[in-house]
Structure formats: C-alpha cells, structure tokens
Design a protein around this motif. Structure first.
Motif, short mmCIF file in Angstrom:
data_model
loop_
_atom_site.label_atom_id
_atom_site.label_comp_id
_atom_site.label_asym_id
_atom_site.label_seq_id
_atom_site.Cartn_x
_atom_site.Cartn_y
_atom_site.Cartn_z
N GLY A 132 27.78 82.20 41.14
CA GLY A 132 28.16 82.77 42.42
C GLY A 132 27.59 82.05 43.62
O GLY A 132 27.76 82.48 44.77
N LYS A 133 26.89 80.93 43.38
CA LYS A 133 26.34 80.17 44.51
C LYS A 133 27.45 79.35 45.15
O LYS A 133 28.37 78.90 44.47
N PRO A 134 27.38 79.13 46.47
CA PRO A 134 28.36 78.23 47.09
C PRO A 134 28.21 76.82 46.52
O PRO A 134 27.10 76.32 46.34
N VAL A 135 29.35 76.20 46.24
CA VAL A 135 29.37 74.87 45.63
C VAL A 135 30.15 73.92 46.53
O VAL A 135 31.25 74.22 46.98
N VAL A 409 24.38 61.05 61.31
CA VAL A 409 25.75 61.56 61.49
C VAL A 409 26.21 62.35 60.26
O VAL A 409 26.74 63.46 60.38
N ILE A 410 25.98 61.79 59.07
CA ILE A 410 26.46 62.44 57.85
C ILE A 410 25.65 63.71 57.55
O ILE A 410 26.21 64.73 57.14
N THR A 411 24.34 63.67 57.76
CA THR A 411 23.51 64.86 57.53
C THR A 411 23.96 66.01 58.43
O THR A 411 24.03 67.17 57.99
N ARG A 412 24.24 65.72 59.68
CA ARG A 412 24.68 66.77 60.60
C ARG A 412 25.97 67.42 60.11
O ARG A 412 26.10 68.66 60.15
N GLN A 413 26.89 66.63 59.62
CA GLN A 413 28.16 67.18 59.14
C GLN A 413 27.95 68.09 57.94
O GLN A 413 28.54 69.17 57.86
N PHE A 414 27.13 67.65 56.98
CA PHE A 414 26.89 68.48 55.81
C PHE A 414 26.07 69.72 56.17
O PHE A 414 26.31 70.81 55.63
N ASN A 415 25.11 69.58 57.06
CA ASN A 415 24.30 70.72 57.46
C ASN A 415 25.16 71.82 58.06
O ASN A 415 25.00 73.01 57.77
N HIS A 419 25.70 75.58 56.34
CA HIS A 419 25.40 76.79 57.10
C HIS A 419 26.62 77.69 57.26
O HIS A 419 26.50 78.91 57.40
N SER A 420 27.80 77.09 57.23
CA SER A 420 29.02 77.91 57.33
C SER A 420 29.18 78.82 56.11
O SER A 420 29.80 79.87 56.19
#
Length: 422
Positions: A132-135, A409-415, A419-420
């Motif tokens: 049930g964890k987000p993947v 740049v890439i870390t910000r996108q994944f972060n 969080h969403s």
C-alpha cells in the motif's frame, strides 16, 4: 520523508548508473534516501556506501543472489529463440523477498528502477504493491509494459496483449510472453504507481500499450554529476595515451559495440561515405567499451580503443578529448552517454529516434540525422567536423546539460512528485 530506491545492481549498466546518480543527488540535496540493490560485482563491493544496502551482504547472501540469477536464466533457457536473445527477455520467475526487507518497511515512498535478473519476481512485485505504499517506477526500458522483452525491436504486440513473441523458440497464441503479460495485468490492477520515464518517447511507448495506459506519468530525466562530467582544459587528451594530436576525434561509447541496437554498423558505413564524398580533416575514431576487432576492420580511419573505462573520471576525459560523440542507436530511451557528453561540453551526432531528439537540439548542441540513414549520419559528421565555431557549439552543449540534467533540477522534480503522494 524516507525514499528507498530499488535496482538490481549498484553501478553495472545504464539503469544502475542512473539510479545511483539519483540516489547521490538526493543525498546531496537533503533527501533521506536509501538504495537497495541485489548482487553487486566485486568492484561494486569495494565502492558501496552506508546508504547503499545490498541483499548480498554476506557469503550466503551472495550465493543466494547468484542462485536467483541462474534460476532465472535456466527457466528461460528452454524458451529462448537463440543465444542472442538470452539477456534481452526476463520472465521474472525468481526474486528475493523484498517486501519484508527493512529498507522497504521503513520507506514512505518506494522508487523502482531496473528490477530483473533475479532481483524481483512478478510475485515479489505483487507483494510490494500490496504493502500500500506509494510507488514510483522509472522506466529504463520497455520491460514493465511488455510480456518480457526489454526492447520490442519493432514488435507491437504489447499494444494489445503480447503473444507470438519473436524472442521465443516456439511463439504461439498463449506463449510465455502471453502468460507474463496476463500476470502483469492481474497484479497491476488497482496498484498505486506513478511512472517516471526519462523521455517523452518512453512515455508514448508505454501509454500506447494496454498495461500502463491508465496510470499517471511524469517525464523526469536522469541526473548527471556535472562536477565530474564538466569541460576540461584543451589538453584533456593528454590523459589518454596514443591519441593523435593533429586529427579531430569522433567518439563511440557503448557497453558492447556488437549490440545491433547501438548501430555501430551504421557508424562504420557513415565513415565510409564521409571518406569518399566529403573534404576536410580526416578524423580519428575513439572507442570505449567492449569491442570486437572484426567490427573495426572496415573503419576507414585510424581507430583507438580505450577498452572498458572503470571510472567516471576516465569517461569524462574521453568525452573532453573528443570533438563529438556519435550515437547511432536504433532504439534508445535517454542515453546516459549523451547527457554525460553534453555536460562535458562535447556535442553529439545521433539518430533522430527514441529519446535522442529530446537531448540534441539540431545544429545547436549537435546534429540529428535521419534514423537508420548512414548517409544522413555522414552529413552530420561532416557538418560537425567543418563547423565554423566549435567553441560556441561546446558552450551550447554544456548549457543545455545544466538546464536539463543537473542534480538540483532533477531532485526538485522528484521531491515535488513524492510530496504530492504524501
């Protein structure tokens, strides 16, 4: 927020390189990240960090990991069409129990990368999804949405339901690919997965098929450490022995130059056309990766093989020593080699296929040749070798990489994506 990335290997292979770089970028920019891997090579064992956890953390763990890999290949052996496809199809019959692993249990988000070769079976994937964890799942090839192949090479059966698989010795209406595809359909029902292909091309391929069509997608490229892959002084070639000082250099790099998908034959044919029909300085050809002398016999220019380069610093030196990287791949996602070369300020000549046109801005940081055309590739090589302002071309290459592939740049996108979910 704790993120656990999962990949079969730590550093071996393009997906492993991408996953490890993403993990390192997360750590550098404050994300709580763990990288969980399967069986590392001996070299990888010497390089592992505390935040990298391997299933093969003991003698018996190492033996079990190897046994899963062997079991996976032996299972496929009666089905394979021939030896050439042996590692291009993964049945995912064998794998470890990752759902109960502490690195998985502690995670708020699970981020899958390349999970084959005995690391995660289809049943193991089902167990992970049932937590049930987000993947998040980064698509490094097409395996997640096919009946087992890592690249379909023109086959479009995955768009409806895989069967009559060209990789199998006895393709049929209900063959192994059909059964794997059906099992994937079952385990993905209701799954909470967000797919992050590195290229728009891979997203389009995935969403053209029935398996992943209804899942959410966000295109996020793989990061490159732009302190390692960076422009170096003009004497970078001095770090590489036996290179000519008075010739422009064209670089071809691949894990294996004999892989037809990498298009080395088109490169050789383009060089023949260049020799016969274009004027100007004659280039020197530099290769890195595994190569076969028989493949080099028809190259009409001097060839220097650097062999397998073991460190990122050595690879960066090769890019810096070259006037251009040549990538004639016939089918590719978002090649690490292109992002690395551009980060070093080295322009790229490649085919207009897969995710490559998302990386090369035509006649700005490189040249896009018509896919599968050696004549068009030769035209691109001639354009590069006779460019009026190579310094500006190199500057534009570096700027495009900073804009697209930096760790920040890439870390910000994944972060933002993680969080969403939470």
């Amino acid at each position: 927020m704790r993120v656990t990335l999962l990949n079969t290997f730590h550093r071996s292979g393009g997906a492993a390189v991408a996953a490890n770089r993403l993990h390192q970028a997360f750590l550098q920019h404050g994300l709580d990240s763990t990288l969980l891997t399967g069986a590392p090579t001996q070299q990888e064992k010497r390089l592992e960090a505390p935040s990298v956890v391997s299933l093969a953390d003991s003698f018996w763990g190492d033996q079990l990991a190897f046994a899963r890999f062997v079991g996976e290949r032996l299972y496929f052996l009666p089905y394979e069409k021939n030896k050439a496809v042996r590692f291009h199809f993964s049945p995912a019959k064998f794998g470890a129990d990752l759902a109960s692993h502490p690195a998985v249990q502690q995670a708020d988000v699970l981020h899958l990368h390349w999970i084959n070769f005995g690391f995660l079976s289809l049943n193991g994937l089902d167990d992970l999804l049932r937590l049930g964890k987000p993947v998040v799942w980064t698509l490094h090839d097409t395996w997640p949405f096919t009946g087992g192949c890592h690249y379909p090479r023109g086959c479009e059966q995955f768009k409806t339901h895989c069967h009559q698989c060209p990789y199998l010795r006895k393709p049929g209406q209900h063959d192994l690919a059909y059964r794997i595809f059906r099992r994937k359909t079952e385990l993905l029902k209701g799954a909470r997965i967000h797919f992050t292909p590195p290229s728009r091309w891979m997203q389009q391929e995935a969403q053209s098929g029935t398996l992943l069509r209804d899942f959410p997608f966000t295109v996020i490229p793989n990061p490159v450490d732009q302190t390692v892959f960076a422009p170096q002084p003009p004497d970078a070639a001095a770090k590489l022995p036996e290179l000519s000082a008075d010739r422009p250099r064209l670089l071809f790099g691949s894990a294996n130059t004999t892989d037809p998908r990498k298009g080395f034959a088109f490169f050789v044919e383009a060089l023949r056309i260049l020799k016969q029909h274009y004027q100007g300085k004659e280039p020197e050809i530099i290769l890195f990766g595994k190569s076969n002398a028989a493949y080099l016999a028809d190259v009409p220019y001097p060839v220097r093989s650097l062999g397998v380069l073991r460190t990122e610093e050595a690879v960066a030196a090769a890019y810096n020593a070259a006037d251009a990287l040549v990538v004639p791949s016939l089918e590719d996602n978002l090649p690490n080699t292109i992002a690395e070369a551009l980060s070093c300020g080295t322009p790229v000549v490649g085919f207009n296929t897969g995710g490559i046109p998302e990386m090369i801005d035509h006649q700005q940081n490189g040249y896009l040749a018509s896919a599968g055309s050696a004549a068009s590739l030769a035209q691109g090589l001639a354009w590069l070798l006779n460019h009026a302002d190579p310094a500006r071309l190199r500057q534009q290459a570096r700027l495009s990489a900073e804009r697209r592939y930096s760790g920040a740049v890439i870390t910000r996108q994944f972060n933002e994506l993680y969080h969403s979910f939470l």
